[in-house]
Write an enzyme that holds these catalytic residues in place. Structure first.
Site, PDB file in Angstrom:
ATOM      1  N   ILE A  15       0.833  -1.216   0.000  1.00 21.90           N
ATOM      2  CA  ILE A  15       0.000   0.000   0.000  1.00 21.90           C
ATOM      3  C   ILE A  15       0.864   1.262   0.000  1.00 21.90           C
ATOM      4  O   ILE A  15       0.486   2.280  -0.592  1.00 21.90           O
ATOM      5  CB  ILE A  15      -1.015  -0.013   1.169  1.00 21.90           C
ATOM      6  CG1 ILE A  15      -2.150   0.954   0.880  1.00 21.90           C
ATOM      7  CG2 ILE A  15      -0.377   0.288   2.510  1.00 21.90           C
ATOM      8  CD1 ILE A  15      -2.970   0.607  -0.323  1.00 21.90           C
ATOM      9  N   SER A  37      11.987   1.391   7.029  1.00 28.34           N
ATOM     10  CA  SER A  37      11.754   0.106   6.404  1.00 28.34           C
ATOM     11  C   SER A  37      12.730  -0.911   6.974  1.00 28.34           C
ATOM     12  O   SER A  37      13.930  -0.650   7.033  1.00 28.34           O
ATOM     13  CB  SER A  37      11.983   0.271   4.894  1.00 28.34           C
ATOM     14  OG  SER A  37      12.157  -0.967   4.293  1.00 28.34           O
ATOM     15  N   ARG A  38      12.183  -2.070   7.370  1.00 22.62           N
ATOM     16  CA  ARG A  38      13.071  -3.100   7.917  1.00 22.62           C
ATOM     17  C   ARG A  38      14.058  -3.570   6.862  1.00 22.62           C
ATOM     18  O   ARG A  38      15.155  -3.994   7.154  1.00 22.62           O
ATOM     19  CB  ARG A  38      12.259  -4.295   8.420  1.00 22.62           C
ATOM     20  CG  ARG A  38      11.400  -4.021   9.622  1.00 22.62           C
ATOM     21  CD  ARG A  38      10.505  -5.195   9.867  1.00 22.62           C
ATOM     22  NE  ARG A  38       9.861  -5.613   8.626  1.00 22.62           N
ATOM     23  CZ  ARG A  38       9.211  -6.751   8.465  1.00 22.62           C
ATOM     24  NH1 ARG A  38       9.115  -7.596   9.458  1.00 22.62           N
ATOM     25  NH2 ARG A  38       8.648  -7.048   7.305  1.00 22.62           N
ATOM     26  N   LYS A  92      -5.627   1.560   7.626  1.00 22.87           N
ATOM     27  CA  LYS A  92      -6.711   0.763   8.204  1.00 22.87           C
ATOM     28  C   LYS A  92      -6.268  -0.685   8.288  1.00 22.87           C
ATOM     29  O   LYS A  92      -5.418  -1.100   7.489  1.00 22.87           O
ATOM     30  CB  LYS A  92      -8.011   0.907   7.404  1.00 22.87           C
ATOM     31  CG  LYS A  92      -7.906   0.658   5.895  1.00 22.87           C
ATOM     32  CD  LYS A  92      -7.546  -0.663   5.321  1.00 22.87           C
ATOM     33  CE  LYS A  92      -8.264  -1.901   5.711  1.00 22.87           C
ATOM     34  NZ  LYS A  92      -7.856  -3.071   4.858  1.00 22.87           N
ATOM     35  N   ASP A 170      -9.885  -8.099   6.748  1.00 26.27           N
ATOM     36  CA  ASP A 170      -9.010  -7.012   6.287  1.00 26.27           C
ATOM     37  C   ASP A 170      -9.719  -6.241   5.165  1.00 26.27           C
ATOM     38  O   ASP A 170      -9.875  -5.023   5.264  1.00 26.27           O
ATOM     39  CB  ASP A 170      -7.643  -7.548   5.843  1.00 26.27           C
ATOM     40  CG  ASP A 170      -6.770  -6.430   5.301  1.00 26.27           C
ATOM     41  OD1 ASP A 170      -6.148  -5.714   6.103  1.00 26.27           O
ATOM     42  OD2 ASP A 170      -6.746  -6.238   4.068  1.00 26.27           O
TER      43      ASP A 170
HETATM   44  P1  NAP Z   1       2.448  -5.506   2.999  1.00 22.72           P
HETATM   45  O1  NAP Z   1       2.592  -5.437   1.524  1.00 22.72           O
HETATM   46  O2  NAP Z   1       2.703  -6.788   3.681  1.00 22.72           O
HETATM   47  O3  NAP Z   1       3.363  -4.358   3.594  1.00 22.72           O
HETATM   48  C1  NAP Z   1       3.495  -4.112   4.965  1.00 22.72           C
HETATM   49  C2  NAP Z   1       4.901  -3.611   5.230  1.00 22.72           C
HETATM   50  O4  NAP Z   1       5.025  -3.333   6.628  1.00 22.72           O
HETATM   51  C3  NAP Z   1       5.972  -4.643   4.924  1.00 22.72           C
HETATM   52  O5  NAP Z   1       6.385  -4.552   3.569  1.00 22.72           O
HETATM   53  C4  NAP Z   1       7.061  -4.253   5.871  1.00 22.72           C
HETATM   54  O6  NAP Z   1       7.841  -3.256   5.246  1.00 22.72           O
HETATM   55  C5  NAP Z   1       6.372  -3.567   7.036  1.00 22.72           C
HETATM   56  N1  NAP Z   1       6.401  -4.359   8.275  1.00 22.72           N
HETATM   57  C6  NAP Z   1       6.841  -3.949   9.494  1.00 22.72           C
HETATM   58  N2  NAP Z   1       6.723  -4.884  10.405  1.00 22.72           N
HETATM   59  C7  NAP Z   1       6.207  -5.946   9.793  1.00 22.72           C
HETATM   60  C8  NAP Z   1       5.885  -7.248  10.223  1.00 22.72           C
HETATM   61  N3  NAP Z   1       6.054  -7.654  11.496  1.00 22.72           N
HETATM   62  N4  NAP Z   1       5.372  -8.118   9.315  1.00 22.72           N
HETATM   63  C9  NAP Z   1       5.198  -7.737   8.031  1.00 22.72           C
HETATM   64  N5  NAP Z   1       5.498  -6.492   7.558  1.00 22.72           N
HETATM   65  C10 NAP Z   1       6.002  -5.625   8.443  1.00 22.72           C
HETATM   66  O7  NAP Z   1       0.976  -5.062   3.441  1.00 22.72           O
HETATM   67  P2  NAP Z   1       0.055  -3.953   2.765  1.00 22.72           P
HETATM   68  O8  NAP Z   1      -0.883  -4.574   1.811  1.00 22.72           O
HETATM   69  O9  NAP Z   1       0.856  -2.799   2.322  1.00 22.72           O
HETATM   70  O10 NAP Z   1      -0.854  -3.569   4.016  1.00 22.72           O
HETATM   71  C11 NAP Z   1      -0.359  -2.797   5.075  1.00 22.72           C
HETATM   72  C12 NAP Z   1      -1.561  -2.137   5.733  1.00 22.72           C
HETATM   73  O11 NAP Z   1      -2.246  -1.351   4.754  1.00 22.72           O
HETATM   74  C13 NAP Z   1      -2.587  -3.148   6.268  1.00 22.72           C
HETATM   75  O12 NAP Z   1      -3.135  -2.686   7.468  1.00 22.72           O
HETATM   76  C14 NAP Z   1      -3.641  -3.179   5.184  1.00 22.72           C
HETATM   77  O13 NAP Z   1      -4.939  -3.502   5.673  1.00 22.72           O
HETATM   78  C15 NAP Z   1      -3.595  -1.753   4.682  1.00 22.72           C
HETATM   79  N6  NAP Z   1      -4.090  -1.599   3.309  1.00 22.72           N
HETATM   80  C16 NAP Z   1      -3.691  -2.446   2.322  1.00 22.72           C
HETATM   81  C17 NAP Z   1      -4.230  -2.324   1.048  1.00 22.72           C
HETATM   82  C18 NAP Z   1      -3.831  -3.212  -0.102  1.00 22.72           C
HETATM   83  O14 NAP Z   1      -4.458  -3.149  -1.161  1.00 22.72           O
HETATM   84  N7  NAP Z   1      -2.803  -4.036   0.009  1.00 22.72           N
HETATM   85  C19 NAP Z   1      -5.162  -1.342   0.801  1.00 22.72           C
HETATM   86  C20 NAP Z   1      -5.493  -0.461   1.798  1.00 22.72           C
HETATM   87  C21 NAP Z   1      -4.953  -0.602   3.052  1.00 22.72           C
HETATM   88  P3  NAP Z   1       9.372  -3.081   5.569  1.00 22.72           P
HETATM   89  O15 NAP Z   1      10.038  -4.356   5.184  1.00 22.72           O
HETATM   90  O16 NAP Z   1       9.716  -1.907   4.746  1.00 22.72           O
HETATM   91  O17 NAP Z   1       9.509  -2.815   7.040  1.00 22.72           O
END
Ligand code: NAP
Length: 313
Positions: A15, A37-38, A92, A170
């Site tokens: 996101i 970012s980790r 969210k 989610d």
């Molecule tokens: P994602 O692709 O898994 O990204 C989350 C990022 O958070 C990871 O790339 C990681 O980045 C960081 N992170 C830090 N601690 C972590 C841990 N313990 N485990 C995993 N990642 C960790 O997820 P996402 O889809 O972007 O979603 C993140 C949030 O945005 C969620 O709450 C989701 O509901 C919301 N969201 C997502 C979407 C969608 O379409 N995907 C849409 C709207 C909202 P680093 O390696 O850089 O630390």
């Protein structure tokens, strides 16, 4: 002219890349000054840090942060941000539990910073017109169908299946963020059936029956196994006809007739969120509506958990 708000983005996943960075770059209110970012990811040559403590210890000047990590790890990061006096945008769902978001809201009030519990689906273009149309109607029945393919939309996101990851809630909480915005009266969970794969901690599908304060039946059907066409629909039957919000709040029809939105309303969800974040910062207030998270928590509290076939990505 007001100086842009200096912003750091935390959690460089899907996101952050798909929506936050483009919305920040397209608007004038925020300037990206760093990323956290980790995996150590820099954007446009800006400084990057492995965690928020390193950012706080650096000499980068920050006014605000956008937290794009999974919900399970958001509370402590948000706490550090608020303690540092940074306005804080929570993706969210705003946290993994209700109590932690309430505590963050209280801390933000104490520290005089703005906390934004963002609900991006509320900024889809047909949501406000739907709310306006429903405001004075007699609502008889509501049907929410939110079915998407988890392999397409959440590839490799193991956190979603872990405790506090919400599973199919989610995306389901997005539907509830719209429903709580457009329906004039509150509603409550009556029954919930949650299907949890035998190798996961969070549901892959769920059926929830709610009841509105005036007795309106509201049903919600969530499924993460939908292949082919995806469904993000809310159908509201009223005394004056049937309203349908389709495609996640972007298409509105009344009795089958599409209601096209004026060009100025077509702003996109994340640009709308960043406009709101800037507005609350400038006004010195927070925006924390817990109603979608409360309904999800209640579905877990009242839900019957059924073990179903394991999920293999
Ligand atoms: P994602 O692709 O898994 O990204 C989350 C990022 O958070 C990871 O790339 C990681 O980045 C960081 N992170 C830090 N601690 C972590 C841990 N313990 N485990 C995993 N990642 C960790 O997820 P996402 O889809 O972007 O979603 C993140 C949030 O945005 C969620 O709450 C989701 O509901 C919301 N969201 C997502 C979407 C969608 O379409 N995907 C849409 C709207 C909202 P680093 O390696 O850089 O630390």
């Amino acid at each position: 002219m007001t100086a842009p708000i200096r912003l750091a983005v935390v959690g460089m996943g899907k996101i952050a890349h798909d929506q936050h960075l483009p919305a920040i770059a397209a608007g004038k209110s925020f300037e990206l000054v760093a990323t956290v970012s980790r995996h150590g990811e820099a954007v446009d040559g800006k400084p990057f840090f492995n965690n928020i403590d390193e950012l706080a210890a650096s000499d980068v000047e920050v006014d605000a942060v956008a937290l794009c990590t999974p919900p399970q790890v958001r509370r402590t990061i948000a706490e550090t941000a608020i303690e540092n006096g940074w306005h804080t945008f929570l993706e969210k769902p705003p946290g993994a539990t209700l109590a932690e978001v309430v505590a963050l809201r209280d801390l933000a009030d104490e520290k005089g910073v703005s906390l934004f519990a963002s609900w991006h689906s509320r900024y889809a273009e047909a949501v406000e017109p739907a709310r306006d149309w429903l405001a004075n109607r007699d609502i008889r029945k509501v049907t929410i169908i939110w079915r998407e393919d988890v392999r397409v939309w959440h590839p490799g996101q193991h956190w979603i299946w872990e405790p506090g990851g919400f599973g199919v809630f989610d995306p389901g909480i997005n539907a509830l963020s719209i429903a709580t915005r457009i329906l004039p009266d509150p509603f409550f969970v009556e029954t919930a059936d949650l299907d949890v794969p035998s190798n996961c901690a969070a549901p892959i599908a769920a059926r929830i029956d709610f009841r509105g304060a005036k007795g309106t039946p509201i049903s919600m059907d969530l499924d993460f196994r939908q292949e082919g066409p995806q469904s993000w629909d809310i159908i509201v039957e009223t005394d004056a006809g049937t309203l349908k919000l389709a495609k996640g709040g972007s298409v509105l029809t009344i009795d089958g007739n599409e209601q096209r939105q004026p060009a100025e309303a077509l702003h996109g969800e994340y640009p709308g969120l960043y406009r709101r974040f800037a507005a609350i910062i400038r006004a010195g207030v927070s925006d924390v509506d817990l109603s979608p998270l409360r309904l999800v928590a209640d579905a877990f509290l009242r839900g019957k958990h059924n073990s179903v076939e394991e999920f293999i990505e």
